[in-house]
Design an enzyme around this catalytic site. Structure first.
Site, mmCIF file in Angstrom:
data_model
loop_
_atom_site.group_PDB
_atom_site.id
_atom_site.type_symbol
_atom_site.label_atom_id
_atom_site.label_comp_id
_atom_site.label_asym_id
_atom_site.label_seq_id
_atom_site.Cartn_x
_atom_site.Cartn_y
_atom_site.Cartn_z
ATOM 1 N N TYR A 77 21.776 49.483 25.235
ATOM 2 C CA TYR A 77 22.031 48.358 24.688
ATOM 3 C C TYR A 77 23.161 48.051 23.215
ATOM 4 O O TYR A 77 23.566 47.541 23.462
ATOM 5 C CB TYR A 77 20.889 47.552 23.923
ATOM 6 C CG TYR A 77 20.151 45.696 23.756
ATOM 7 C CD1 TYR A 77 20.952 45.198 24.679
ATOM 8 C CD2 TYR A 77 21.360 46.042 22.447
ATOM 9 C CE1 TYR A 77 20.696 43.864 24.310
ATOM 10 C CE2 TYR A 77 21.115 44.584 22.240
ATOM 11 C CZ TYR A 77 21.666 43.434 22.790
ATOM 12 O OH TYR A 77 22.081 41.761 23.014
ATOM 13 N N PHE A 129 47.543 28.022 31.124
ATOM 14 C CA PHE A 129 47.213 28.758 32.129
ATOM 15 C C PHE A 129 46.000 27.558 32.174
ATOM 16 O O PHE A 129 45.640 27.169 30.936
ATOM 17 C CB PHE A 129 46.898 30.231 32.136
ATOM 18 C CG PHE A 129 45.450 30.447 33.861
ATOM 19 C CD1 PHE A 129 46.485 30.584 34.744
ATOM 20 C CD2 PHE A 129 44.532 30.989 33.145
ATOM 21 C CE1 PHE A 129 45.164 31.112 35.939
ATOM 22 C CE2 PHE A 129 43.603 30.777 34.129
ATOM 23 C CZ PHE A 129 43.852 31.330 35.715
ATOM 24 N N THR A 130 45.737 27.289 33.417
ATOM 25 C CA THR A 130 43.593 26.930 33.224
ATOM 26 C C THR A 130 42.986 26.808 31.952
ATOM 27 O O THR A 130 42.173 25.923 30.903
ATOM 28 C CB THR A 130 43.847 26.426 35.282
ATOM 29 O OG1 THR A 130 43.206 27.595 34.988
ATOM 30 C CG2 THR A 130 44.139 25.516 35.783
ATOM 31 N N ASP A 220 49.031 37.024 26.512
ATOM 32 C CA ASP A 220 47.801 37.096 27.878
ATOM 33 C C ASP A 220 48.765 38.518 28.350
ATOM 34 O O ASP A 220 48.887 38.789 29.655
ATOM 35 C CB ASP A 220 48.039 35.555 28.240
ATOM 36 C CG ASP A 220 46.979 35.931 29.954
ATOM 37 O OD1 ASP A 220 46.493 36.661 30.310
ATOM 38 O OD2 ASP A 220 46.508 34.512 30.126
ATOM 39 N N LYS A 263 42.333 41.390 37.232
ATOM 40 C CA LYS A 263 43.134 41.775 37.620
ATOM 41 C C LYS A 263 43.432 43.017 37.917
ATOM 42 O O LYS A 263 43.110 43.554 38.724
ATOM 43 C CB LYS A 263 44.427 40.339 37.317
ATOM 44 C CG LYS A 263 44.178 39.021 37.638
ATOM 45 C CD LYS A 263 43.857 38.750 36.655
ATOM 46 C CE LYS A 263 42.587 36.602 36.762
ATOM 47 N NZ LYS A 263 41.474 36.242 36.445
ATOM 48 N N ARG A 387 47.723 25.276 43.149
ATOM 49 C CA ARG A 387 47.808 24.698 41.649
ATOM 50 C C ARG A 387 49.402 23.827 41.953
ATOM 51 O O ARG A 387 50.133 24.277 42.008
ATOM 52 C CB ARG A 387 48.899 26.611 41.876
ATOM 53 C CG ARG A 387 47.452 27.592 41.923
ATOM 54 C CD ARG A 387 46.782 28.135 41.112
ATOM 55 N NE ARG A 387 46.159 26.741 40.139
ATOM 56 C CZ ARG A 387 44.670 27.620 39.802
ATOM 57 N NH1 ARG A 387 44.788 29.021 38.641
ATOM 58 N NH2 ARG A 387 43.761 26.898 38.959
ATOM 59 N N PHE A 454 39.596 21.228 39.437
ATOM 60 C CA PHE A 454 39.417 21.930 40.505
ATOM 61 C C PHE A 454 39.092 22.914 41.471
ATOM 62 O O PHE A 454 38.643 23.554 42.340
ATOM 63 C CB PHE A 454 41.762 22.582 40.380
ATOM 64 C CG PHE A 454 41.477 23.355 39.742
ATOM 65 C CD1 PHE A 454 41.819 23.297 38.171
ATOM 66 C CD2 PHE A 454 41.229 25.043 39.691
ATOM 67 C CE1 PHE A 454 41.716 24.600 37.584
ATOM 68 C CE2 PHE A 454 40.720 26.038 39.042
ATOM 69 C CZ PHE A 454 41.008 25.842 37.218
HETATM 70 O O1 PLI Z 1 38.783 34.667 35.020
HETATM 71 P P1 PLI Z 1 38.911 34.629 33.817
HETATM 72 O O2 PLI Z 1 38.623 34.461 33.140
HETATM 73 O O3 PLI Z 1 38.825 36.471 33.760
HETATM 74 O O4 PLI Z 1 40.623 35.339 33.728
HETATM 75 C C1 PLI Z 1 41.727 33.573 33.254
HETATM 76 C C2 PLI Z 1 42.623 33.883 33.082
HETATM 77 C C3 PLI Z 1 43.925 33.911 32.156
HETATM 78 N N1 PLI Z 1 45.100 34.499 31.843
HETATM 79 C C4 PLI Z 1 45.783 34.125 33.152
HETATM 80 C C5 PLI Z 1 46.906 33.987 33.243
HETATM 81 C C6 PLI Z 1 44.889 34.056 34.473
HETATM 82 O O5 PLI Z 1 45.687 33.852 35.438
HETATM 83 C C7 PLI Z 1 43.697 34.440 34.211
HETATM 84 C C8 PLI Z 1 42.518 34.071 36.007
HETATM 85 N N2 PLI Z 1 42.645 33.704 36.551
HETATM 86 C C9 PLI Z 1 42.227 33.219 37.982
HETATM 87 C C10 PLI Z 1 41.398 32.647 37.861
HETATM 88 C C11 PLI Z 1 43.387 33.378 39.099
HETATM 89 O O6 PLI Z 1 42.599 32.775 40.029
HETATM 90 O O7 PLI Z 1 44.562 32.854 38.585
#
Ligand code: PLI
Length: 463
Positions: A77, A129-130, A220, A263, A387, A454
């Site tokens: 933990y 970004f969203t 970011d 990513k 998008r 979306f």
């Molecule tokens: O999906 P998360 O919560 O691990 O990360 C959010 C996020 C933050 N910044 C940027 C530039 C992104 O592209 C992003 C998430 N992107 C997704 C889910 C995408 O499909 O592009």
């Protein structure tokens, strides 16, 4: 001397050791699945998808070393050895003083927005970004887009299209006052602009201006390795530097960063917030225990953290990232050669179809990108993502639709998952659809959720 030239489109720098079978369901089944999903590719069942280009987020294939690391999970933990390894790895690569683990990127965005924004302050960014903008606005921030103008024009082909416009930054500081700017959020690369990179020069200049005025800069970092590859390839003075050196220099021009490990971390889950400021770090730790978990796991399991640390190290290998970016470019090249309108130049993680030009017979309020994504799925079982106007949502105050200049469909390539032949299937289907574009029909909302619509919205044909 060799007869092979792998420089333009390098073959996969890996052998495939484990496979997940996929199959294409029939066209009538795909039509039924699309209707059931309300013509929203987010609502499709994964099993009904043949090639899944919805996102590159968490859809990566891990290496044998990462899977081996998963067996080394220390699920304590507190004080997990995997956390110590991840923390060391992040500090070594990015050069920050403090790392706060989170379950994914938006967890880090939530923490940063909570601790660094006072209601009424401005948050400047190179396009939105969203989830990032959602957290900024939820905490009372006012988002201001200060990306260079070219980024809003799909067809302009310039390097480093993700750069911040320094005049817009200076104007914002002069007009609003530095004390009213919470921070500058600099995304590397810029997802919604088409995966466009930011130059090192721009990062350096933005940081200089911000330091002069006492404004903080947070990156970011989500696709920072892809960004570093573009710098190595295209920015003078970086050809002889390693990807690791470039990444390290990039982050020296910031006060901290949020990162989605899903990513460029080449994992399926994970993220972190990085900070240099001791006081902000203290606040972040107060909140991480509320929203994510202990500061030594932040919503990740021990095995997740091990795989993430190994993935981050693998992502810096030149062969990996060169193949990654050039495989995406291959798809872009095939589409461009056939006359399909795409966002230029091809970015790091995806090819974006320019739905305005692809569907000239549809008005933006008829959701051309949403419809194009649905018809692409029906044609070939390829799942993409809207998008455009749907993703942009509504203005918080007026309730009007945000109408972004970029109305796109994103073909997002997961890391180490698909081959060039898969790219050909996608290209053939998109080209076929482009040649029969009048088949793409207008849509209307039948269900519109109030936030981040979306993800779960449903549509039907409007004609
Ligand atoms: O999906 P998360 O919560 O691990 O990360 C959010 C996020 C933050 N910044 C940027 C530039 C992104 O592209 C992003 C998430 N992107 C997704 C889910 C995408 O499909 O592009």
């Amino acid at each position: 001397m060799s007869f092979m030239d792998l420089s333009k489109y390098p073959a996969e720098p890996f052998k495939i050791k484990s496979v997940e079978p996929v199959k294409m369901i029939s066209k009538s089944e795909r039509e039924a699945a699309a209707k059931e999903a309300g013509y929203n590719t987010f609502n499709l069942k994964s099993e009904d998808v043949y090639i899944d280009l919805l996102t590159d987020s968490g859809t990566n294939a891990m290496s044998d070393k990462q899977w081996a690391g998963m067996m080394m999970g220390d699920e304590a933990y507190a004080g997990s050895k995997n956390w110590i390894f991840l923390e060391e790895t992040c500090k070594e690569i990015f050069g920050f003083k403090h790392i706060v683990p989170t379950h994914q990127g938006r967890g880090a965005e939530n923490l940063l927005s909570t601790i660094a924004i006072k209601p009424g302050q401005y948050v400047a960014g190179n396009m939105y970004f969203t989830t990032t903008r959602y957290h900024q606005e939820k905490n009372g921030g006012i988002f201001v887009d200060i990306i260079r103008d070219e980024a809003h024009d799909a067809s302009t082909d310039v390097p480093f299209k993700g750069d911040i416009c320094l005049e817009k930054l200076q104007k914002l500081i002069d007009e609003k006052g530095a004390e009213n700017i919470a921070y500058v959020c600099l995304a590397v690369t810029v997802n919604l602009a088409g995966g466009q990179p930011v130059s090192m020069k721009n990062m350096r200049e933005v940081y200089e201006i911000c330091q002069k005025h006492g404004v903080k800069v947070f990156f970011d970092a989500t696709r920072c390795v892809e960004n570093a590859y573009f710098i190595k390839e295209q920015e003078e003075g970086y050809q002889d530097k390693t990807i690791k050196e470039i990444v390290h220099e990039m982050f020296s021009y910031s006060d901290g960063a949020t990162m989605s490990g899903k990513k460029d971390g080449i994992v399926n889950i994970g993220g972190f917030l990085a900070l240099n400021d001791d006081e902000l770090f203290g606040h972040a730790k107060e909140f991480v225990v509320v929203y994510e978990g202990m500061p030594s796991y932040g919503g990740m399991t021990g095995r997740d953290m091990e795989a993430f640390a190994i993935g981050l190290r693998e992502s810096l290998q030149f062969e990996y990232i060169e193949h990654r970016v050039k495989q995406v470019r291959y798809l872009g090249d095939r589409l461009r050669e056939a006359g399909v309108p795409i966002v230029e130049p091809t970015g790091g993680h995806a090819v974006f179809l320019d739905a305005r030009k692809f569907c000239p017979h549809l008005d933006q309020e008829q959701f051309p990108a949403q419809s194009l994504a649905a018809f692409l799925y029906i044609d070939s079982g390829v799942r993409s993502m809207e998008r455009g106007i749907v993703s942009a949502g509504r203005d918080n105050k007026t309730g009007e639709n945000h109408k972004p200049k970029l109305e796109t469909v994103r073909l997002t390539i997961p890391r180490r998952v698909y081959t060039y032949r898969h790219m050909d299937v996608v290209a053939d289907s998109v080209i076929g659809l482009f040649n029969n574009k009048e088949e793409i029909r207008p849509l209307k909302f039948v269900y519109e959720p109030p936030q981040l619509r979306f993800f779960t919205a449903k549509f039907d044909f409007a004609d």
